[in-house]
Design a protein around this motif. Structure first.
Motif, PDB file in Angstrom:
ATOM      1  N   SER A  57       0.843  -1.191   0.000  1.00 29.04           N
ATOM      2  CA  SER A  57       0.000   0.000   0.000  1.00 29.04           C
ATOM      3  C   SER A  57       0.879   1.243   0.000  1.00 29.04           C
ATOM      4  N   TYR A  58       0.255   2.344  -0.456  1.00 33.16           N
ATOM      5  CA  TYR A  58       0.985   3.595  -0.599  1.00 33.16           C
ATOM      6  C   TYR A  58       0.017   4.728  -0.267  1.00 33.16           C
ATOM      7  N   LEU A  59       0.358   5.482   0.770  1.00 40.07           N
ATOM      8  CA  LEU A  59      -0.485   6.613   1.183  1.00 40.07           C
ATOM      9  C   LEU A  59       0.295   7.907   1.023  1.00 40.07           C
ATOM     10  N   PHE A  60      -0.401   8.955   0.518  1.00 39.42           N
ATOM     11  CA  PHE A  60       0.183  10.300   0.515  1.00 39.42           C
ATOM     12  C   PHE A  60      -0.835  11.215   1.176  1.00 39.42           C
ATOM     13  N   GLU A  61      -0.434  11.876   2.237  1.00 38.85           N
ATOM     14  CA  GLU A  61      -1.337  12.699   3.052  1.00 38.85           C
ATOM     15  C   GLU A  61      -2.631  11.935   3.342  1.00 38.85           C
ATOM     16  N   GLU A  62      -2.453  10.692   3.761  1.00 41.90           N
ATOM     17  CA  GLU A  62      -3.552   9.797   4.159  1.00 41.90           C
ATOM     18  C   GLU A  62      -4.419   9.315   2.989  1.00 41.90           C
ATOM     19  N   THR A  63      -4.106   9.721   1.749  1.00 46.11           N
ATOM     20  CA  THR A  63      -4.898   9.259   0.601  1.00 46.11           C
ATOM     21  C   THR A  63      -4.240   8.026  -0.010  1.00 46.11           C
ATOM     22  N   PRO A  64      -4.994   6.938  -0.226  1.00 51.32           N
ATOM     23  CA  PRO A  64      -4.421   5.779  -0.919  1.00 51.32           C
ATOM     24  C   PRO A  64      -4.149   6.138  -2.380  1.00 51.32           C
ATOM     25  N   MET A  65      -2.941   5.888  -2.844  1.00 47.30           N
ATOM     26  CA  MET A  65      -2.520   6.378  -4.165  1.00 47.30           C
ATOM     27  C   MET A  65      -2.547   5.324  -5.266  1.00 47.30           C
ATOM     28  N   LEU A  66      -2.574   4.063  -4.900  1.00 50.48           N
ATOM     29  CA  LEU A  66      -2.310   3.050  -5.937  1.00 50.48           C
ATOM     30  C   LEU A  66      -3.407   2.937  -6.991  1.00 50.48           C
ATOM     31  N   LYS A  67      -4.573   3.485  -6.727  1.00 45.22           N
ATOM     32  CA  LYS A  67      -5.639   3.448  -7.747  1.00 45.22           C
ATOM     33  C   LYS A  67      -5.575   4.663  -8.664  1.00 45.22           C
ATOM     34  N   MET A  68      -4.665   5.576  -8.375  1.00 42.69           N
ATOM     35  CA  MET A  68      -4.612   6.822  -9.152  1.00 42.69           C
ATOM     36  C   MET A  68      -3.746   6.680 -10.398  1.00 42.69           C
ATOM     37  N   LYS A  69      -3.798   7.745 -11.240  1.00 44.57           N
ATOM     38  CA  LYS A  69      -2.956   7.771 -12.444  1.00 44.57           C
ATOM     39  C   LYS A  69      -1.694   8.590 -12.138  1.00 44.57           C
ATOM     40  N   ALA A  70      -0.686   8.408 -12.985  1.00 44.41           N
ATOM     41  CA  ALA A  70       0.568   9.147 -12.765  1.00 44.41           C
ATOM     42  C   ALA A  70       0.316  10.659 -12.772  1.00 44.41           C
ATOM     43  N   SER A  71      -0.636  11.133 -13.602  1.00 47.17           N
ATOM     44  CA  SER A  71      -0.886  12.577 -13.652  1.00 47.17           C
ATOM     45  C   SER A  71      -1.510  13.089 -12.341  1.00 47.17           C
ATOM     46  N   ASP A  72      -2.244  12.220 -11.642  1.00 45.10           N
ATOM     47  CA  ASP A  72      -2.825  12.628 -10.356  1.00 45.10           C
ATOM     48  C   ASP A  72      -1.742  12.826  -9.305  1.00 45.10           C
ATOM     49  N   VAL A  73      -0.661  12.075  -9.458  1.00 50.86           N
ATOM     50  CA  VAL A  73       0.436  12.173  -8.498  1.00 50.86           C
ATOM     51  C   VAL A  73       1.018  13.588  -8.538  1.00 50.86           C
ATOM     52  N   VAL A  74       1.223  14.090  -9.751  1.00 56.26           N
ATOM     53  CA  VAL A  74       1.766  15.447  -9.911  1.00 56.26           C
ATOM     54  C   VAL A  74       0.790  16.458  -9.313  1.00 56.26           C
ATOM     55  N   LYS A  75      -0.503  16.265  -9.601  1.00 62.26           N
ATOM     56  CA  LYS A  75      -1.510  17.198  -9.055  1.00 62.26           C
ATOM     57  C   LYS A  75      -1.542  17.160  -7.535  1.00 62.26           C
ATOM     58  N   ALA A  76      -1.246  16.007  -6.973  1.00 64.81           N
ATOM     59  CA  ALA A  76      -1.239  15.894  -5.508  1.00 64.81           C
ATOM     60  C   ALA A  76      -0.033  16.608  -4.896  1.00 64.81           C
ATOM     61  N   GLY A  77       0.952  16.980  -5.745  1.00 63.12           N
ATOM     62  CA  GLY A  77       2.113  17.719  -5.238  1.00 63.12           C
ATOM     63  C   GLY A  77       3.379  16.885  -5.095  1.00 63.12           C
ATOM     64  N   ILE A  78       3.392  15.728  -5.789  1.00 65.30           N
ATOM     65  CA  ILE A  78       4.585  14.870  -5.743  1.00 65.30           C
ATOM     66  C   ILE A  78       5.324  15.051  -7.073  1.00 65.30           C
ATOM     67  N   ILE A  79       6.508  15.609  -7.025  1.00 65.76           N
ATOM     68  CA  ILE A  79       7.228  15.855  -8.277  1.00 65.76           C
ATOM     69  C   ILE A  79       8.568  15.124  -8.276  1.00 65.76           C
ATOM     70  N   HIS A  80       8.776  14.392  -9.367  1.00 63.60           N
ATOM     71  CA  HIS A  80       9.913  13.487  -9.515  1.00 63.60           C
ATOM     72  C   HIS A  80      10.958  14.157 -10.419  1.00 63.60           C
ATOM     73  N   CYS A  81      12.134  14.356  -9.885  1.00 68.58           N
ATOM     74  CA  CYS A  81      13.223  14.899 -10.689  1.00 68.58           C
ATOM     75  C   CYS A  81      14.124  13.713 -11.042  1.00 68.58           C
ATOM     76  N   PRO A  82      13.986  13.175 -12.261  1.00 69.32           N
ATOM     77  CA  PRO A  82      14.603  11.890 -12.560  1.00 69.32           C
ATOM     78  C   PRO A  82      16.118  11.952 -12.705  1.00 69.32           C
ATOM     79  N   GLU A  83      16.711  10.797 -12.647  1.00 65.42           N
ATOM     80  CA  GLU A  83      18.150  10.624 -12.813  1.00 65.42           C
ATOM     81  C   GLU A  83      18.535  11.040 -14.237  1.00 65.42           C
TER      82      GLU A  83
END
Ligand code: ATP
Length: 234
Positions: A57-83
């Motif tokens: 399982s994966y929670l961000f600010e208490e919200t379960p994330m695994l049913k979401m899309k990658a674009s929702d992750v960015v909207k939630a405020g999680i930004i990935h600066c890749p290698e």
């Protein structure tokens, strides 16, 4: 703020993450250390939902994330600066930064955040009309971080910011990472440079072959003989 629990990820038959659990507290810097192939990048890609775990399982600010899309992750405020400093080489510095604001509409705040990036990295301001592909490796890394920042992250996932960069610039970049954090952005930092990462982080996890082998407060891990032997050169 962010919590992974018992995450299992496979690449076909390769079992890359074997039950990873970790937590990032709001306002902290957490580092994820480990050798080549330990699963560090895979963990970040899982948090960004670029990979779907088979279990866990994966929670961000208490919200379960695994049913979401990658674009929702960015909207939630999680930004990935890749290698690997993935900037757009044919676009200018400014155009790259603008690309980082694509989900935002608050123009005034965007301009403010652009200025903030130029304050952190004055070199980017000087070179704002230069094509990103002509920047040095260190400057491209600064641009990649800057582009993530103008997306206004609550948490910034930084994958190997020191990779292939001259030591003097690494120091500068790590100081700026600390400053970004002190102004309120939570940071999950993946690094092979364990010395630097332990110095700036509050808490650290050590990944070994797809599982968390060790964890603890960074200042305590620095004194741990096993860490010293394996990651800090004795
Ligand atoms: P590095 O610092 O070298 O990037 P890492 O700790 O980030 O290492 P990962 O890239 O997460 O490691 O890789 C974890 C494991 O998954 C490795 O055994 C790797 O070979 C495997 N792996 C990674 N990507 C793929 C892929 N696309 N297909 C198959 N196996 C992969």
């Amino acid at each position: 703020m962010l919590r992974l629990n018992n995450i299992h990820v496979y690449y076909n038959h390769v079992h890359a993450l074997k039950g990873v659990s970790l937590e990032v507290k709001k306002g902290s810097i957490v580092s994820l250390l480990g050798a080549n192939g330990a699963g560090k990048s895979t963990t970040l890609k899982t948090i960004s939902l670029l990979l779907k775990p088979k279990e866990g399982s994966y929670l961000f600010e208490e919200t379960p994330m695994l049913k979401m899309k990658a674009s929702d992750v960015v909207k939630a405020g999680i930004i990935h600066c890749p290698e690997g400093r993935r900037v757009f080489p044919l676009l200018t510095v400014m155009e790259n930064l603008k690309a980082g604001t694509y989900i935002r509409k608050d123009k005034k705040q965007i301009n403010h955040d652009m200025e903030r990036v130029f304050n952190y990295f004055p070199r980017l301001k000087e070179r704002r009309n230069q094509k990103a592909g002509t920047l040095s490796g260190g400057e491209q890394q600064m641009l990649a971080i800057g582009r993530s920042l103008v997306g206004n992250p609550k948490i910034l996932l930084l994958d190997e910011p020191s990779l292939g960069i001259a030591p003097i610039l690494v120091k500068e970049i790590f100081e700026i990472i600390k400053e970004i954090n002190s102004e309120g952005t939570t940071i999950l930092l993946v690094e092979q440079n364990a010395n630097m990462a332990l110095d700036i982080s509050d808490y650290s996890y050590v990944l070994e072959n797809g599982h968390i082998a060790l964890e603890g407060r960074s200042e305590e891990l620095k004194e741990n003989p096993e860490i010293r032997r394996l990651y800090l050169g004795g």
